[in-house]
Design an enzyme around this catalytic site. Structure first.
Site, PDB file in Angstrom:
ATOM      1  NE  ARG A 157       8.875 -16.542  13.615  1.00  0.00           N
ATOM      2  CZ  ARG A 157      10.163 -16.830  13.521  1.00  0.00           C
ATOM      3  NH1 ARG A 157      10.653 -17.322  12.385  1.00  0.00           N
ATOM      4  NH2 ARG A 157      10.975 -16.628  14.550  1.00  0.00           N
ATOM      5  CG  HIS A 158       2.891 -15.154  17.368  1.00  0.00           C
ATOM      6  ND1 HIS A 158       1.846 -14.257  17.442  1.00  0.00           N
ATOM      7  CD2 HIS A 158       2.356 -16.360  17.638  1.00  0.00           C
ATOM      8  CE1 HIS A 158       0.728 -14.910  17.751  1.00  0.00           C
ATOM      9  NE2 HIS A 158       1.019 -16.181  17.868  1.00  0.00           N
ATOM     10  CB  VAL A 159       8.070 -12.585  13.386  1.00  0.00           C
ATOM     11  CG1 VAL A 159       7.314 -12.309  12.082  1.00  0.00           C
ATOM     12  CG2 VAL A 159       9.522 -12.153  13.283  1.00  0.00           C
TER      13      VAL A 159
END
Length: 399
Positions: A157-159
């Site tokens: 995920r983009h995190v």
């Protein structure tokens, strides 16, 4: 009275010296026999040690050539652990790829989908793209959701980096990929406006609220006239992914830079660079073979190459030299971090034994010396950024 202590000796014509000589020969002969026996034992032990070393070297060679341990070593490992309760190192079964935007993440995710089918691990790829920083409540909820995925799993995920251990949750294995900061910025700038080879019209439908003045804004004007999109803190983008969730991680400065470096050294198995993606995959094959074995063959295959071309950003062009110099200076912290990662990546390649040539950086440090322009202080987040990253507490908990 007879003297048995001396008469008998003289009667046989022998002296004490003869007795000592005879006894000495007996002792010498027995010593030679014991020495030969110990020599045979030593040779047997030596042969066993050399045989073990040969098997180890052969296994290591097969490991290097095949991108993972041979099946026989896996079977031996399982047999020892099951029948003799021998503690052995386990392969990682929890892997997190907190992918950085516009650093080849879509290309890697497409590859991961094929690898998940091949190696039968659970791939969970979040579709949340604009929610990188979380409240503490959201961090805990997301970490619990991640660790509840059936193992082995790979979550992506983009995190920004999540520190599981600070919440007393088992830390998964992290890996990531970054790229030259200016190239990443340019790719993002044009992708937001025109998309990729899936079609510009398709992308226009996805961004109906973007006005033409913004969509067709010359990137040189954006940089030289200090538009928020082309200034700090908006271009301070890569470091927060490794610094973490602390508010200071979003402020361009030494604190965030050093925290990001520390997290890389302590929590990441590998951080590669997109410019050498094939070598990144080779290292992942060796470090995480149960996930990435055969990745390079798939990546270089004709079918995957066709798919990969669909992710290329369209209508991208290079700014003027002056604009590049200004942008380079504003990204000084990003470049210090990128160069740090690049050096660590090349060091790991040498340790593993990869002899591929390293590509030169896209932009040289001479930019910083040719035009010394003061980097502006971090700006207050503009309205568009506030809409994209709302107050964390108002967001529902999602994977």
């Amino acid at each position: 009275m007879k003297n048995y202590s001396g008469n008998s000796l003289h009667n046989n014509g022998q002296t004490p010296n003869h007795i000592r000589e005879r006894n000495g020969r007996k002792c010498n002969s027995s010593g030679l026999l014991s020495g030969a026996a110990s020599l045979r034992v030593s040779l047997r032990g030596y042969g066993f040690c050399m045989g073990t070393l040969f098997v180890f070297c052969l296994g290591s060679l097969l490991y290097q050539l095949n991108g993972g341990p041979p099946q026989i070593l896996l079977d031996i490992r399982q047999y020892l652990g099951k029948n003799f309760s021998i503690s052995v190192l386990t392969f990682p079964t929890q892997v997190v790829y907190n992918r950085v935007g516009k650093c080849g993440s879509r290309t890697v995710v497409m590859l991961l989908k094929l690898l998940a089918e091949k190696h039968h691990f659970n791939l969970v790829s979040s579709e949340i793209h604009n929610k990188t920083r979380l409240s503490k409540h959201e961090q805990v909820a997301l970490m619990k959701n991640i660790t509840s995925i059936p193992e082995p799993f790979l979550y992506t995920r983009h995190v920004h980096f999540l520190n599981f251990t600070s919440f007393k949750i088992e830390q998964p294995v992290y890996f990531n990929i970054i790229r030259d900061p200016i190239n990443r910025f340019l790719s993002n700038y044009f992708f937001r406006r025109f998309g990729d080879f899936r079609g510009e019209q398709f992308h226009l439908l996805r961004t109906p609220n973007m006005k033409d003045e913004e969509r067709y804004l010359d990137i040189n004007v954006c940089i030289l006239e200090n538009y928020p999109e082309c200034s700090n803190p908006r271009i301070f983008y890569i470091i927060p992914y490794f610094c973490g969730q602390h508010p200071k991680c979003r402020e361009p400065g030494v604190w965030a830079l050093e925290r990001a470096k520390q997290n890389v050294m302590e929590n990441y198995l590998l951080v590669g660079i997109l410019e050498e993606l094939e070598d990144v995959l080779l290292l992942l094959e060796r470090l995480l073979p149960q996930y990435f074995s055969g990745a390079v063959d798939i990546y270089k295959g004709p079918d995957y190459m066709k798919m990969g071309k669909l992710t290329s950003t369209v209508r991208k062009y290079t700014p003027t030299l002056e604009a590049l110099q200004v942008l380079y200076h504003r990204m000084s912290y990003e470049y210090e971090f990128y160069n740090f990662i690049r050096d660590q990546f090349h060091l790991l390649k040498r340790k593993i034994g990869l002899k591929s040539e390293a590509r030169p950086p896209a932009y040289s440090p001479e930019f910083l010396h040719e035009l010394a322009i003061r980097t502006p202080e971090p700006l207050d987040e503009d309205e568009e950024l506030d809409n994209a990253l709302e107050d964390a507490n108002s967001w529902p908990i999602q994977m």
